[in-house]
Design a protein around this motif. Sequence first.
Motif, short mmCIF file in Angstrom:
data_model
loop_
_atom_site.label_atom_id
_atom_site.label_comp_id
_atom_site.label_asym_id
_atom_site.label_seq_id
_atom_site.Cartn_x
_atom_site.Cartn_y
_atom_site.Cartn_z
N TYR A 97 0.96 -0.95 0.16
CA TYR A 97 0.28 -0.21 0.03
C TYR A 97 1.03 1.32 -0.30
O TYR A 97 2.02 1.13 -0.11
CB TYR A 97 -1.42 0.19 0.80
CG TYR A 97 -0.71 0.41 2.60
CD1 TYR A 97 -0.02 1.72 2.92
CD2 TYR A 97 0.09 -0.59 3.50
CE1 TYR A 97 0.53 1.88 4.29
CE2 TYR A 97 0.82 -0.36 4.62
CZ TYR A 97 0.79 1.27 5.19
OH TYR A 97 1.49 1.31 6.46
N ASP A 98 0.33 2.30 0.04
CA ASP A 98 0.42 3.53 -0.48
C ASP A 98 -0.20 4.13 0.73
O ASP A 98 -1.51 4.68 0.76
CB ASP A 98 1.71 4.26 -1.14
CG ASP A 98 0.45 4.15 -2.64
OD1 ASP A 98 -0.18 5.42 -2.33
OD2 ASP A 98 0.39 4.14 -3.74
N SER A 99 0.81 5.79 0.82
CA SER A 99 0.04 6.83 1.77
C SER A 99 -0.97 8.10 1.16
O SER A 99 -1.41 8.39 1.17
CB SER A 99 0.55 7.87 2.53
OG SER A 99 1.87 8.32 2.42
N GLN A 100 -1.16 7.40 -0.52
CA GLN A 100 -2.01 8.59 -0.96
C GLN A 100 -3.16 7.98 -2.34
O GLN A 100 -3.36 8.85 -2.57
CB GLN A 100 -0.76 9.64 -2.52
CG GLN A 100 0.46 9.79 -1.86
CD GLN A 100 1.19 10.33 -2.71
OE1 GLN A 100 0.80 11.74 -3.92
NE2 GLN A 100 2.46 10.21 -3.21
N GLY A 101 -3.26 6.58 -1.67
CA GLY A 101 -4.31 5.87 -2.36
C GLY A 101 -3.54 5.56 -2.76
O GLY A 101 -3.14 4.26 -2.63
N VAL A 102 -3.22 5.25 -4.27
CA VAL A 102 -2.87 4.64 -5.02
C VAL A 102 -1.99 5.78 -6.34
O VAL A 102 -2.48 6.27 -6.87
CB VAL A 102 -3.96 3.76 -6.41
CG1 VAL A 102 -2.66 2.76 -7.30
CG2 VAL A 102 -4.45 2.64 -5.37
N PHE A 103 -0.53 5.51 -5.52
CA PHE A 103 0.52 6.23 -6.40
C PHE A 103 1.55 5.49 -6.79
O PHE A 103 2.00 4.90 -7.75
CB PHE A 103 0.55 7.12 -5.69
CG PHE A 103 1.68 9.03 -6.37
CD1 PHE A 103 1.41 8.38 -7.40
CD2 PHE A 103 2.83 8.32 -5.65
CE1 PHE A 103 2.12 9.67 -8.35
CE2 PHE A 103 4.04 9.09 -6.13
CZ PHE A 103 3.82 10.44 -7.78
N SER A 104 2.18 4.76 -5.61
CA SER A 104 3.96 4.50 -5.63
C SER A 104 3.74 3.06 -5.67
O SER A 104 4.60 2.10 -5.43
CB SER A 104 4.69 4.99 -4.55
OG SER A 104 3.73 5.01 -3.37
N GLY A 125 -7.39 1.68 -2.35
CA GLY A 125 -7.88 3.06 -1.64
C GLY A 125 -6.14 3.32 -0.66
O GLY A 125 -5.68 4.23 0.06
N GLY A 126 -5.43 2.04 0.14
CA GLY A 126 -4.54 2.35 0.20
C GLY A 126 -4.05 3.17 1.49
O GLY A 126 -5.57 2.76 2.54
N LEU A 127 -3.39 3.51 2.44
CA LEU A 127 -3.76 4.08 3.60
C LEU A 127 -4.92 5.00 3.77
O LEU A 127 -5.70 4.42 5.03
CB LEU A 127 -2.86 5.12 4.37
CG LEU A 127 -1.95 4.82 5.72
CD1 LEU A 127 -2.52 3.51 6.31
CD2 LEU A 127 -0.79 5.92 6.06
N PRO A 128 -5.14 5.83 2.99
CA PRO A 128 -6.90 6.70 2.92
C PRO A 128 -7.72 5.83 3.35
O PRO A 128 -8.48 5.55 4.19
CB PRO A 128 -6.31 7.13 2.08
CG PRO A 128 -5.26 7.52 2.14
CD PRO A 128 -4.75 6.28 2.02
N ALA A 129 -8.10 4.30 2.81
CA ALA A 129 -9.13 3.38 2.49
C ALA A 129 -9.18 2.63 3.42
O ALA A 129 -10.05 2.39 4.98
CB ALA A 129 -8.99 2.17 1.42
N TRP A 130 -7.81 2.41 4.64
CA TRP A 130 -7.25 1.99 5.52
C TRP A 130 -8.27 2.83 6.92
O TRP A 130 -8.92 2.12 7.44
CB TRP A 130 -6.15 1.65 5.74
CG TRP A 130 -5.80 1.00 7.08
CD1 TRP A 130 -5.23 1.17 9.00
CD2 TRP A 130 -6.00 -0.83 7.42
NE1 TRP A 130 -5.37 0.29 9.35
CE2 TRP A 130 -6.06 -0.76 8.69
CE3 TRP A 130 -6.53 -1.92 6.84
CZ2 TRP A 130 -5.46 -1.91 9.20
CZ3 TRP A 130 -6.43 -3.07 6.86
CH2 TRP A 130 -5.93 -3.57 8.52
N GLU A 131 -7.77 3.94 7.04
CA GLU A 131 -7.91 4.89 7.79
C GLU A 131 -9.64 5.54 8.36
O GLU A 131 -9.77 5.11 9.50
CB GLU A 131 -7.53 6.35 7.92
CG GLU A 131 -6.18 6.01 8.74
CD GLU A 131 -4.70 7.08 8.34
OE1 GLU A 131 -4.98 7.77 9.07
OE2 GLU A 131 -4.56 7.57 7.55
N ILE A 132 -10.52 5.11 6.71
CA ILE A 132 -11.57 5.73 6.04
C ILE A 132 -12.78 4.83 7.63
O ILE A 132 -13.34 4.94 8.38
CB ILE A 132 -11.94 6.38 5.73
CG1 ILE A 132 -11.30 7.30 4.69
CG2 ILE A 132 -13.33 5.66 4.82
CD1 ILE A 132 -11.80 7.38 3.21
N ALA A 133 -12.02 3.36 6.78
CA ALA A 133 -13.15 2.16 7.82
C ALA A 133 -12.72 1.68 9.04
O ALA A 133 -13.10 1.22 9.76
CB ALA A 133 -12.31 0.72 7.40
#
Length: 282
Positions: A97-104, A125-133
């Motif tokens: 995963y990455d911290s921008q959703g899907v980027f790197s 969705g990366g880290l943002p999706a993990w946090e949103i959930a």
Amino acid sequence: MSVPKITSPLVSVSWLVEHLSDPEIVVLDASWFLPGSDRNALQEWRDRRIPNARFFDFDKKIAHPAALFPHMLPEPSHFADEVEKLGISNRSQVVVYDSQGVFSAPRVWWMFRAMGHDNVAVLDGGLPAWEIAGNRLEAGEPVSPVAGDFDAQYQPQWVIDGDSLYEKLNTPDVQVLDARAAARFYGTQKEPREGVRSGHMPSAKSLPFGQLLKDGYFLPSDQLKKRFDAVSNVDQRLIFSCGSGVTACILALAAELSGRERLTVYDGSWTEWGSTYKYPIV
């Protein structure tokens, strides 16, 4: 009990929540920021990460040390040595995963595929999706993992260099797709790296990576298929390029999700092509 093999190159937050404690799951934070950013991916990983996630540094540590261009793919032995330090073995099920959703993160997915490890997926969705959930985060220095046992089996069909690409540019069987923003592709916006010319390769087509994403998630596979059908034929070999080989991997992953099979990333990408004056530009 063995963990079921990853069957898709993309997994959801709910899937990772269900499997996070499985013994063969290894989660990697592959966050990376463009040159000039004041963000520090390693420090952000120390401050906020998915529990037990390990930091995958493809920019400096897991990269070819003598390359002229940024974060080039390392030799298989180098790759194997470094991923073993992260506790990764050939039996590991890797989620990136990455911290921008899907980027790197897709860059690391591609690196594993190029090294013969297919049990790898990107967290949609990366880290943002993990946090949103509402899922738990971890901070601080992690416990060092037990070293893995990884045998890299290089898969050359996933990678191409500048000279080989130059020879294939006008081949009907090949289509180059450029993930950079349209303004950079058409040369109306200056390249961010010094000494790199503006424009694009002859016969390349523009497919900005943002057209394949929405709010940090990949578009559904049927929509991805339409994007690729609009710029290429189903039977063509697709070669993906971008600024330095990172967002090209977003295209590669999206193409696989859409059902395409002949996929290759130009590792040096525009940083190499645009600064190498024997290569033509439009």
